[in-house]
Design a protein around this motif. Structure first.
Motif, short mmCIF file in Angstrom:
data_model
loop_
_atom_site.label_atom_id
_atom_site.label_comp_id
_atom_site.label_asym_id
_atom_site.label_seq_id
_atom_site.Cartn_x
_atom_site.Cartn_y
_atom_site.Cartn_z
N LEU A 78 0.95 -1.28 -0.08
CA LEU A 78 -0.12 0.01 0.03
C LEU A 78 0.86 1.41 -0.02
O LEU A 78 0.58 2.21 -0.65
CB LEU A 78 -1.04 -0.01 1.17
N ALA A 79 2.02 1.16 0.76
CA ALA A 79 2.89 2.28 0.74
C ALA A 79 3.43 2.85 -0.48
O ALA A 79 3.64 3.66 -1.10
CB ALA A 79 4.02 2.15 1.81
N ALA A 80 3.80 1.63 -1.24
CA ALA A 80 4.74 1.84 -2.60
C ALA A 80 3.55 2.28 -3.54
O ALA A 80 3.85 2.94 -4.39
CB ALA A 80 5.20 0.36 -3.01
N ALA A 81 2.32 1.61 -3.59
CA ALA A 81 1.09 2.15 -4.37
C ALA A 81 0.84 3.55 -4.12
O ALA A 81 0.74 4.31 -5.28
CB ALA A 81 -0.02 1.19 -4.32
N GLY A 82 1.08 3.91 -3.14
CA GLY A 82 0.58 5.46 -2.72
C GLY A 82 1.87 6.45 -3.22
O GLY A 82 1.71 7.48 -4.03
N ALA A 83 3.15 5.85 -3.12
CA ALA A 83 4.11 6.69 -3.64
C ALA A 83 4.25 6.77 -4.98
O ALA A 83 4.69 7.74 -5.74
CB ALA A 83 5.56 6.04 -3.14
N GLN A 84 3.62 5.66 -5.98
CA GLN A 84 3.89 5.57 -7.27
C GLN A 84 2.64 6.38 -7.73
O GLN A 84 2.93 7.10 -8.74
CB GLN A 84 3.70 4.25 -7.59
N LEU A 115 3.14 9.58 -10.37
CA LEU A 115 2.26 9.77 -11.65
C LEU A 115 1.55 11.00 -11.62
O LEU A 115 1.27 11.70 -12.56
CB LEU A 115 1.39 8.54 -11.75
N GLN A 116 0.93 11.49 -10.45
CA GLN A 116 0.14 12.77 -10.39
C GLN A 116 1.23 13.91 -10.70
O GLN A 116 0.73 14.94 -11.18
CB GLN A 116 -0.49 12.98 -8.92
N ARG A 117 2.38 13.71 -10.39
CA ARG A 117 3.62 14.59 -10.60
C ARG A 117 3.99 15.03 -11.91
O ARG A 117 4.62 15.90 -12.37
CB ARG A 117 4.49 14.60 -9.52
N SER A 118 3.69 13.78 -12.62
CA SER A 118 4.27 13.56 -14.11
C SER A 118 3.45 14.58 -14.82
O SER A 118 2.24 14.54 -15.01
CB SER A 118 4.21 12.16 -14.46
N THR A 119 4.26 15.15 -15.81
CA THR A 119 3.94 16.03 -16.67
C THR A 119 4.34 15.59 -18.24
O THR A 119 5.33 15.22 -18.13
CB THR A 119 3.77 17.55 -16.64
N PRO A 120 3.84 16.12 -19.41
CA PRO A 120 4.62 15.84 -20.56
C PRO A 120 5.89 16.56 -20.56
O PRO A 120 6.83 16.00 -20.98
CB PRO A 120 3.46 16.40 -21.60
#
Length: 95
Positions: free
Chosen positions: A42-48, A52-57
């Motif tokens: 769960l901790a790893a999924a939260g970090a991932q 992904l939310q911080r990723s931009t083109p």
């Protein structure tokens, strides 16, 4: 409803043991959790998901440029790729 409450209690017990350690949890008489193995997942999924939310083109393009520059720098310096497959593939192309 009681099953959900028991599952939540088990998860909280596991979180206490994961965060504060077994010695602390034992001092508080917190029972070992059956869900404890899921907590790192769960901790790893939260970090991932945060990544992904911080990723931009733009950031993806910057990462591609940085990676390409690294590969070019390695090739210019004559540093061979480390894996056996890559070395074999390079040898097959030159033969």
């Amino acid at each position: 409803m009681p099953a959900e409450r028991d599952a939540l209690r088990d998860l909280v017990n596991g979180l206490v043991r994961y965060i504060f350690g077994d010695e602390f949890a034992d001092a508080l008489h917190i029972a070992p959790s059956g869900q404890a193995a899921l907590i790192p997942v769960l901790a790893a999924a939260g970090a991932q998901s945060w990544q992904l939310q911080r990723s931009t083109p733009e950031s993806a393009e910057a990462a591609r440029r940085q990676f390409t520059a690294l590969l070019t720098e390695r090739a210019d310096a004559g540093i061979a790729d480390g894996t056996a497959y890559q070395q074999h593939a390079a040898g097959s192309r030159t033969a």
